[in-house]
Design an enzyme around this catalytic site. Sequence first.
Site: not given
Length: 416
Positions: A84, A86, A147, A181-182, A204, A387
């Site tokens: 992903h 994002d 990520d 995705e997040e 991922d 994150h």
Amino acid sequence: MMSLTINHTVLDRFLRYVQIDTQSDPASTTFPSTEKQKNLSRLLVEELKAMGIADAHLDEHGYVYATLPANTDKQVPTICFCSHVDTSPDCSGEGVKPLVHKDYDGGILTLPDDPAVQLNPEDHPELKHKIGHDIVTASGTTLLGADNKAGVAEIMDAVHFFTQNPEVKHGAVRILFTPDEEIGRGVDHVDMEKLNADFGYTVDGERLGSLEDETFSADAVAVNITGVSIHPGFAKGKLESALKIAADLVAALPKDRLSPETTEGKEGFVHPVSISGGAESAQVQFIIRDFEDEKLAAHEAELKGYLDQVMQHYPHSKAEFVVKEQYRNMKQMIQKRPEIVDYAGEAMRRAGLEPQKRSIRGGTDGSRLSFMGLPCPNIFAGEYAFHSKEEWSSVQDMEAAVRTIVEIVRLWEERS
């Protein structure tokens, strides 16, 4: 077995990709949730076309689809690799300045734009295994974006390898890059007919060698409360504040179990993620997680029991308990095709790694793709402390992920 030499492009790609802000937005009602995610997706299409991937394109929903055509006469299953674009809403992704700390010596890494942000091996135990590696971080004021831009860069590098080495035989490989995705919407608009793959791998994961074929099953619960509102100067015996009811419900949850902060391994949880509203009406949003669907239902029943107990103290108020399915444990689908996971493990061994079978205390795009007809385990990407401003990656881990992708593709051609 042919010995492979890969002239890696993964680091250069990764450093470019993380500088493009692709943060998704859970409050948005559009898809993708932020238009800026397409800035990276457009670049990926350009780079794929430059490699000779003629059908690479970005659709109206922000998905990148592309195909590495087969170069073998064998009938080989079509594999999809997915990552992903994002990054998490939890930490800014604007103005990322990636730094490469070459030949890491095992000490504390202090990030220059905010010296209070430090990567200490005592807090990040995986760093202890990366002495001599080249460590990539942000500068201290943003997340890095490993990520999942590490996974994106790894897939791109693997495609580059195959386009530069046509003598290496392979079946058709589909590439899928997703937005959002997040925030749990990553595969909402995937065109499975267009994708037309037999199975897939999301790239991922975290730790070097990790191979994940199991995720949480997940539901969301909204508790919608309607209280009795009245002027506070005349409220005695009449006011039933919806906000206080919401607070009582959260306070009624167990303190020593059933929460993210008290569980690990295969234990599930009930987690309040937000409270909103006022005296007249309020809402509490929960996420419910477990690896077994039956336990998921039991957690929801327990939460409903706490709500019923609280509501006994507010006889004139009402509460609505709404359960929404989010995703289910992908193992339910993947175990029907065990060779998908077995080949990934063998590919890691070919790449010089020892595979580590793990369960994800979370979900991936592969969770939902598996139930959409594309069994899809997750392999490592070398992304750590995601994150957060302390997010980091190892160049050597990313290169190992590229080798693993290449070997997965080769294995399926050889065994077909």
